[in-house]
Motif scaffolding. Structure first.
Motif: not given
Length: 622
Positions: A443-455, A490-496
């Protein structure tokens, strides 16, 4: 002991017809008055806490501040599961596959409303409500909802029976963290969760209150020129967080004052902050901010209200440490993520001993010095439209009291995980928090470097059913459910910590169809059905992270239970969390991550890709 306050990101305000009539009369434009209430006991004493525990056959959940919070680590939110296999995740962490047990789920029968109300009556009797304080019970259930692969609701299953109480003082609704009375009864008749956060009060002298017209002007000054008031302000009594020392029954709060809640909308959504109803009853502050060669220094002087004060700061650019964000002075090196910093905005908030707040903002376009004063009010409500184990935090909100409270919540999450050896890979606040950090590369983002690169990821900011927001345009300032594909790296648990992101808007569990595509290996999405309080009590982020590990509050909880327990300990009454996760049909069994613990604290399930269905759990009226 530091005092705490609440500033709320989003909320829906409800009240009884009688309370609304009382408000209309008391808030009429002529001279009007209401009593101030005197605090005679702050929370429960040790003897009262033990008596409560003995009466319900549960461990003593008395807290140092006088509140009682007890969660059964196995009985609360229990849903039938069975172990079906073992394996490893993408980082080599051991996983234990569990599957929903549909036969046991169909056979589950919560206790009757009458039985739960009987236990609730016992709680009210043992609490001993003060004169003028009334408690009206509401019956609900923690409900497990199941949907198909397209997010269409298929079935609902009550797991337990909940009795919670709507509190009113002198006919007006009670708001704030110091007002909660609630228990949960499991199918076996045992109490699996109990909250008792109240203070004893006596009626004091009547004092003049400002009328609706003056309250409307006060709301306009607090909310700023971009907000439009959609209805007249309404009255309530503010019960701040408990402040007892060592459960002694004595704390900093001495009096409880009426407040007006502002009902306003802006381009971003709705805001419901609060202003004092008694002129001059709250604190005020004056502060000076200097920006010089990338270093910000600020100092404040406060007066009025009732000491001791809680003083807090937030920055539009920089993650402030606990030391930098609290006290009369702050100093920090400004963080510029892009190398070309925008104007620096500094928020200062003072909260007095009785929970009354004042908030101010200063802005500098470049090097220089400026002075600002606070405006009465703050907090309130709003609705806005271990191999390698690591964490991320992003906190874009910096406006008003929510800026300082969001900073506190993120700091608590980060510091607690650090104390257990979990590295925070990135920590972006204010304008440095980017929407693109949460967006999938497709979608043009960078979550693989940030949000989806952590647990595990923490977000604290404004939101609504359509997504959650960011201050800047990296790249468009709003994450919609369609932007998210979490867990494929990578991401397992997202808290909003964000209002209404998992709201059931239509009553058909429409959150399933909004968020189903976000699950690309993500185990759990923790959010709110209602609005979310920002930074109440010790802070949602701190409490959630603490409950992932064993400690003074008991054994380590599952991620689902930790999210619910943190909300119950930190949110005002009426706030409802929801957790959502995927289901996958494997060899005739529906694999799920409902009983995930944090890494190293208990079983964790495998990543689930291409789900065949979804589940969610929340407190609902059925």
């Amino acid at each position: 002991m530091r005092r705490t306050t609440s500033a709320v990101l989003a909320c829906t305000v409800t009240m009884s017809v009688a309370a609304a009539v009382t408000q209309s009369a008391a808030g009429a434009a002529g001279a009007a008055s209401l009593p101030v209430y005197l605090v005679t006991q702050e929370g429960l004493t040790r003897a009262e806490g033990q008596r409560l525990a003995d009466a319900f056959g549960i461990p003593d959940g008395l807290q140092a501040d006088g509140g009682f919070e007890q969660v059964d680590a196995t009985g609360f939110l229990a849903a039938p599961s069975r172990v079906v296999g073992t394996g490893q995740d993408e980082a080599g962490n051991a996983t234990v596959g569990e599957a929903l047990d549909p036969v046991a789920l169909e056979a589950l029968r919560p206790v009757s409303d009458a039985e739960a109300l009987r236990r609730g009556d016992e709680l009210v009797r043992l609490t001993g409500l003060s004169a003028d304080l009334t408690a009206t019970p509401r019956i609900s259930h923690d409900v497990l909802s199941l949907a198909d692969a397209d997010g269409r609701l298929r079935s609902k299953h009550p797991l337990d029976t909940v009795v919670s109480y709507d509190l009113a003082l002198g006919g007006l609704p009670v708001t704030g963290m110091g007002a909660r009375l609630r228990l949960v009864v499991g199918p076996d008749g045992k109490v699996t969760q109990l909250s008792n956060r109240l203070r004893r009060v006596s009626r004091g002298a009547e004092v003049p209150i400002i009328g609706v017209d003056e309250a409307t002007r006060a709301c306009a000054a607090l909310l700023g020129p971009d907000a439009r008031q959609e209805q007249p302000p309404t009255l309530a009594y503010q019960f701040p967080a408990l402040t007892a020392r060592d459960a002694s029954g004595s704390g900093a709060v001495r009096t409880l004052h009426p407040v007006y809640t502002c009902h306003a909308g802006s381009a971003a959504g709705k805001v419901f902050q609060q202003v004092p109803a008694v002129a001059g009853s709250g604190p005020s502050g004056r502060f000076t901010v200097t920006l010089s060669q990338g270093v910000v220094t600020a100092s404040a002087e406060v007066s009025g209200g009732t000491g001791p004060y809680e003083l807090s700061w937030a920055s539009s650019s920089t993650a402030l440490t606990e030391e930098q964000s609290e006290g009369a002075r702050t100093s920090y090196a400004r963080f510029s993520r892009d190398g070309a910093p925008s104007a620096e905005r500094v928020v200062f908030q003072v909260v007095d001993a009785n929970g009354l707040a004042a908030t101010g903002t200063a802005e500098l376009a470049g090097d220089g010095t400026t002075t600002a004063v606070t405006t009465p009010g703050g907090g309130g409500f709003g609705q806005l439209t271990i191999p390698r184990v690591d964490a991320g935090t992003e906190t874009p909100v910096t406006a008003g009291g929510c800026g300082t409270a969001s900073n506190k919540s993120a700091n608590g999450f980060k510091s607690t995980l650090a104390a257990h050896g979990v590295t925070t890979q990135f920590d972006f606040r204010g304008n440095s928090a980017y929407e693109s950090d949460f967006k999938d590369p497709s979608k043009g983002g960078h979550d693989s470097l940030y949000t989806d690169d952590v647990d595990i990821q923490w977000y604290s900011g404004h939101g609504g059913p359509g997504g959650f927001t960011f201050n800047g345009n990296h790249d468009d300032g709003l994450i919609t459910p369609q932007d998210a594909r979490w867990g494929n790296r990578d991401l397992e648990w997202m808290q909003l910590e964000s209002c209404n992101v998992l709201q059931d808007v239509t009553g058909t569990a429409d959150y399933f169809q909004r968020w189903d595509e976000a699950f690309a290996g993500l185990h759990l999405l923790n959010g709110f059905h209602t609005t979310a309080a920002c930074g109440t009590g010790e802070g949602l982020g701190l409490t959630f992270a603490k409950r992932l590990f064993p400690g003074a509050s008991g054994p380590a909880l599952t991620v689902v239970r930790a999210w619910a327990a943190a909300s119950l300990a930190n949110e005002p009454a009426g706030r409802i969390t929801r957790t959502m996760g995927p289901l996958k049909l494997v060899n005739g069994q529906y694999l799920w991550n409902y009983n995930d613990h944090f890494w190293g604290q208990g079983p964790v399930g495998p990543d689930i890709t291409s789900p065949n269905g979804f589940w969610a759990v929340a407190d609902e009226v059925v």
